[in-house]
Scaffold this motif. Structure first.
Motif, PDB file in Angstrom:
ATOM      1  N   ASP A 188      -9.643  24.222  68.339  1.00 40.51           N
ATOM      2  CA  ASP A 188     -10.868  24.193  67.540  1.00 40.51           C
ATOM      3  C   ASP A 188     -12.103  23.987  68.402  1.00 40.51           C
ATOM      4  O   ASP A 188     -13.163  24.565  68.128  1.00 40.51           O
ATOM      5  CB  ASP A 188     -10.767  23.100  66.475  1.00 40.51           C
ATOM      6  N   ASP A 192     -15.160  26.337  68.191  1.00 39.92           N
ATOM      7  CA  ASP A 192     -16.437  25.797  67.701  1.00 39.92           C
ATOM      8  C   ASP A 192     -17.566  26.119  68.664  1.00 39.92           C
ATOM      9  O   ASP A 192     -18.641  26.605  68.254  1.00 39.92           O
ATOM     10  CB  ASP A 192     -16.329  24.278  67.530  1.00 39.92           C
ATOM     11  N   SER A 254      -8.068  29.597  63.773  1.00 33.50           N
ATOM     12  CA  SER A 254      -9.275  29.552  64.610  1.00 33.50           C
ATOM     13  C   SER A 254      -9.776  30.952  64.920  1.00 33.50           C
ATOM     14  O   SER A 254     -10.987  31.193  64.979  1.00 33.50           O
ATOM     15  CB  SER A 254      -8.991  28.791  65.905  1.00 33.50           C
TER      16      SER A 254
END
Length: 992
Positions: A188, A192, A254
């Motif tokens: 993640d 991100d 993801s």
């Protein structure tokens, strides 16, 4: 200009595209997602629609299913290597691991790393390790995209697997992994921060070029709640581990967030997304033993389970739900990224990939039915080269191997050793995805299809040669390698001999590259160019591997260096290998305390016992090393029962020291011409007992040639190696009568007792050279006259000025036995060039030894001839003939020198005229080495270049206006064969 697609977007994208301008003004965006250690069949996407087992029976990856629906699935997608570093290096450059010389994990470059110890020592074959842990000096895809000037901002997130840092190779935004309990594989975090970067670039109306390199699914981990989901599901037969499955799902989620972001930002119709893996899953982990099925084997092998990987792509112009069966690999993805960014072809001419855009925009079919023609692979071939050991198979540890796929057929070559031939496997992947490492398996079609097997094996050979791939080798195989300065470049220095192993062939400059200047040595067999060492620069290579503690305990070797020094004012390390605690060195210092650092020391230190061996000898007895290139030879004989080290100067042994135990000197540290004196611990054999190495400075001087053999050399072989660099002893002599003779092998010492020959005056050509200083001969030549009568010289005192070009001959008499009180010697010497004069006085001889001699040891005692008597010498009318009539003591040494002009170019037979007779001599001597007068350019071999010398001289002399006859067909054929052999002296295709 950047490629802008105007094709209608797939239906799945229409909702995103509605309301947007039809014309794009921003170059296309790129997102590449590469995962680690993923099996071809690990997704819930069927990689091959005709193969039910090409998708997982347990894992759930719905977002990648969505990607397949929005774009294209490649059923025959391959990684460029079967492990991480090679594939990632190929991705970064578009160049294959074989050509990059990066075929193993980067950690193997460190000789203290456990991988080196496990897979590079004690093996039947020795694989080629990476040169260093840093990425080779390459322009990566990031730098190439930046050079296009299309405004891209670049990002790299996650596993990089090489050095230098991404920010040093053109990456604007580097995102590193950070493992937490909530994000155990940093999936993640990488996503991100990449999404933040994408959002920032879209807001700034700049195109983005992003790579997300997940450590998943190699680093196994997932959130407890995701794991719990799979613990409550029935496991599959091939995929059954809940943690492994949970990680696939979290990775998939993801990736889906990337799709969502580009959709939300409204750039989906101008963004390409690629998904792939760096190689297959390992089978050494219990829960992954079946992960690659239906493919055979896994990570670390060239079987399908090791190199076939999932590949998906979506973007403008790619039809949704499309499939392609065309075999592709990692370097093709690199070329595609460059094409998307606006480049044409690839910026680096060595690149091997080809853009997939035409294929993707044609629904996965080859436009026009033509294969994807790649450099070195015009028929769409895919090549792999993994000359390493790793992993395990049912049949045992994997062997070093290479492979090629052409169409549906794949050939795998496992390299043999100890005289065993290579093992060849042939599979038809269209009939079955199954392979086997059992040579006798019915799946192996090699014996059933010998012609195809031979053809594919030949293609593989041609490819490996074209990219100069490094092959594994047996340490016991004798090799001889020479580095010539005329082969050096600003980047490095490669050997004349191609041993199919880049790091064995290569020396690199450390510090500034050596200045390459004309050498002007009188030794015609040496390089005409010298590499200048200034006391700072070094030529360095990987260690010299000559023995193996487990398989070959013989550490014999020989090193030969041709060097000329600027001065002898300080200590100088000439050559060293290993380190202070184990290795060898050749250095100069002042051992005798006379203020001149002209004492040569060869030192060897055994690693396991600490035994130190040294030989020290004065250098100046043989030659002036500040004026001429001298040959220094260091020999290690580690043969059982006869262990010693021996030092030679200009082919003559100057000392031998016996060893007690195994001479295990060759450790895995670097070997260097010139050394890093700042760190004495790095100098070979610098510690231990006995006479120390002279480590006060580096070479200040010139090197023309450096030679290595992984066996010892006998004194005769060393003598021959010295002699072959000079003219043949009979060069320029056309007639010898009476008591005159010329030896077949040049002597390496002419002091009394060193070269005893009964019954004849031995005549040896010494050198053709320009005088560095003036020279006075004892008697000048007089046509048709006796030079010495009743002890009185008829003509005296001719002074030859510095800069004169002369040819020198030594005439030597040293009887092996005493036949009587006196011996009478008479006869005739005839030369190819006019005689200038004679040197026969003891003082004159001694003064001219280093000036005109070929670099051998002379006597310091009296060796002058007895001039008493009548008609000691006489000259012919053309001054090419010399008669002699000498009375000598049979047990004494007698020497004199004959100085002639240099032979006329093209006058091979020495009759003073360049004629057709000289052409006939050249033709009859074609292919001879060293001994022939027809060696017109003095390069040590009679070849086509010498015909050119004769032709030009014949034309200049008139030749009835003729250029001269061209060589006949047979000679032309021989010349072409000679030209082939001379290509060994030309630089090969090389990756620095």
């Amino acid at each position: 200009m950047p490629r802008i697609s105007t094709m209608t977007a797939p239906l799945a994208w229409l909702a995103v595209v509605v309301g947007m301008a039809s014309a794009q003004t921003t170059p296309p965006n790129v997102v590449l997602i590469m995962v680690d250690d993923m099996a071809w069949s690990a997704l819930s996407v069927a990689m091959d629609a005709s193969e039910p087992l090409s998708k997982s029976d347990f894992h759930q990856t719905p977002r990648l299913e969505e990607m397949a629906a929005r774009g294209m699935t490649f059923s025959n997608g391959y990684a460029s290597g079967p492990i991480c570093s090679p594939t990632r290096a190929a991705l970064m450059t578009g160049i294959s691991p074989a050509q990059l010389q990066v075929t193993d994990l980067r950690q193997a470059a460190s000789r203290t790393n456990g991988r080196f110890g496990a897979y590079y020592e004690g093996r039947e074959l020795n694989p080629p390790p990476p040169e260093s842990t840093e990425f080779p000096n390459e322009k990566t895809i990031f730098g190439q995209v930046n050079d296009l000037g299309n405004g891209y901002r670049t990002s790299w997130a996650g596993k990089y697997d090489w050095a230098p840092r991404p920010t040093d190779i053109g990456v604007d935004n580097w995102i590193r992994t950070s493992l937490t309990q909530e994000d155990p594989v940093s999936i993640d975090r990488l996503t991100d921060q990449t999404l933040d970067f994408i959002e920032q670039e879209v807001a700034a109306d700049r195109p983005f070029f992003s790579v997300i390199a997940h450590a998943a699914v190699k680093t196994i981990g997932a959130r407890p709640e995701t794991i719990a989901k799979y613990q409550n599901l029935p496991p599959g037969e091939r995929h059954f581990d809940p943690v492994y499955a949970a990680m696939h799902e979290e990775l998939d989620a993801s990736i889906g967030r990337v799709f969502d972001k580009i959709d939300d930002l409204g750039v989906a119709d101008n963004t390409y997304v690629f998904f792939t893996a760096d190689h297959g899953a390992p089978i050494s982990i219990a829960q992954l033993a079946k992960a690659n099925e239906p493919l055979f084997s896994g990570k670390g092998t060239l079987w399908e389970g090791g190199v076939r990987v999932p590949v998906l792509a979506m973007g403008p112009g790619i039809p949704g739900g499309s499939r392609s069966d065309v075999p592709i690999n990692t370097t093709d993805i690199t070329a595609t990224l460059y094409d998307i960014a606006g480049g044409e072809g690839m910026a680096d001419p060595r690149a091997e990939g080809v853009s997939l855009l035409p294929l993707m925009e044609n629904g996965g079919q080859l436009p026009g039915g033509e294969p994807l023609g790649r450099q070195f692979a015009p028929d769409g071939e895919l090549f792999w080269h993994y000359p390493h050991y790793t992993g395990r198979l049912p049949s045992g540890v994997t062997r070093p191997s290479s492979a090629v796929r052409v169409g549906d057929y794949k050939l795998v070559r496992e390299y043999g050793w100890e005289g065993e031939p290579d093992r060849l496997f042939l599979f038809n992947l269209a009939d079955s995805l199954q392979e086997s490492s059992d040579i006798d398996s019915p799946l192996n079609l090699a014996s059933q299809m010998p012609e195809l097997t031979e053809s594919l094996n030949a293609r593989l050979d041609r490819y490996l040669e074209a990219v100069d791939a490094s092959l594994p080798y047996e340490v016991t195989t004798p090799i001889s390698m020479e580095w010539r300065a005329d082969m050096a470049t600003a980047d490095g220095w490669q050997s004349v001999e191609d041993v199919d192993f880049f790091l064995r062939e290569t020396m690199r400059w450390t510090g500034n590259p050596a200045e390459l200047v004309p050498a002007s040595p009188f030794q015609p067999g040496l390089s005409k160019i010298s590499a200048e060492f200034d006391g700072v620069r070094t030529a360095r290579r990987r260690f010299f591997h000559v023995g193996d503690r487990q398989r070959d305990r013989n550490h014999s070797a020989a090193f030969q260096l041709w060097v000329k020094l600027d001065n002898l004012d300080n200590e100088q390390v000439l050559f060293e290998a290993g380190d202070a605690g184990q290795g060898l060195s050749l250095s100069l210092g002042d051992a005798d305390g006379d203020g001149s650092h002209d004492d040569l020391r060869f030192r060897l230190l055994v690693g396991n016992s600490g035994e130190a061996l040294t030989v020290t000898a004065p250098l100046g007895v043989y030659a002036d090393a500040t004026q001429d290139f001298v040959q220094l030879s260091a020999v290690v004989n580690d043969t059982v029962g006869d262990r010693y080290i021996e030092l030679f100067i200009n082919g003559r042994s100057v000392g031998r020291t016996a060893g007690i135990g195994v001479l295990d000197w060759d450790n895995t540290d670097f070997a260097r011409i010139g050394a890093r004196i700042e760190d004495p611990a790095s100098i070979g054999a610098a510690s231990g007992s006995g006479d120390p190495a002279f480590i006060g400075g580096r070479i200040v001087g010139s090197v023309t040639n450096f030679h290595f053999r992984n066996r010892f050399m006998t004194p005769l072989e060393v003598q021959q190696s010295f002699a072959e660099r000079l003219t043949h002893p009979a060069f320029g002599l056309t007639t010898l009568t009476g008591d005159a003779a010329s030896p077949g092998l040049r002597p390496v010492g002419v002091a009394q007792g060193q070269w005893e020959q009964d019954g004849a005056l031995q005549v040896v050509h010494e050198r053709i050279d320009t005088l560095d200083e003036s020279l006075t001969v004892d008697a000048a030549a007089v046509a048709d006259g006796s030079v010495v009568v009743d002890g009185v010289a008829a003509t005296l005192g001719l002074v030859m000025e510095a800069g004169s070009l002369v040819s020198s001959y030594l005439v030597h008499y040293d009887a092996a036995t005493v036949a009587g009180a006196e011996a009478t010697l008479s006869g005739t010497l005839r030369f190819a060039a006019p005689i200038v004069g004679l040197i026969f006085d003891q003082g004159s001889l001694a003064a001219s030894d280093l000036l005109l001699g070929a670099g051998v040891e002379f006597s310091l005692a009296d060796r002058a001839i007895d001039l008493a008597g009548s008609g000691v010498f006489g000259f012919s009318s053309d001054l090419r003939g010399l008669t002699f009539n000498l009375n000598v003591d049979a047990d004494s040494l007698v020497e004199f020198r004959v100085i002639t002009a240099t032979p006329t170019p093209g006058d091979f037979n020495g009759d003073g005229v360049v004629s057709l007779d000289d052409y006939q001599l050249w033709k009859s001597e074609f292919g001879a080495s060293g001994a022939s007068l027809a060696d017109g350019n003095l390069d040590g071999v009679v070849d086509a270049a010498d015909f050119s010398v004769w032709r030009d001289a014949f034309s200049a002399a008139g030749g009835a206006g003729l250029v001269g006859p061209e060589p006949g067909a047979a000679v032309v054929l021989a010349a072409s064969l000679m030209a082939v052999s001379l290509t060994r002296l030309r630089p090969r295709r090389r990756r620095w």
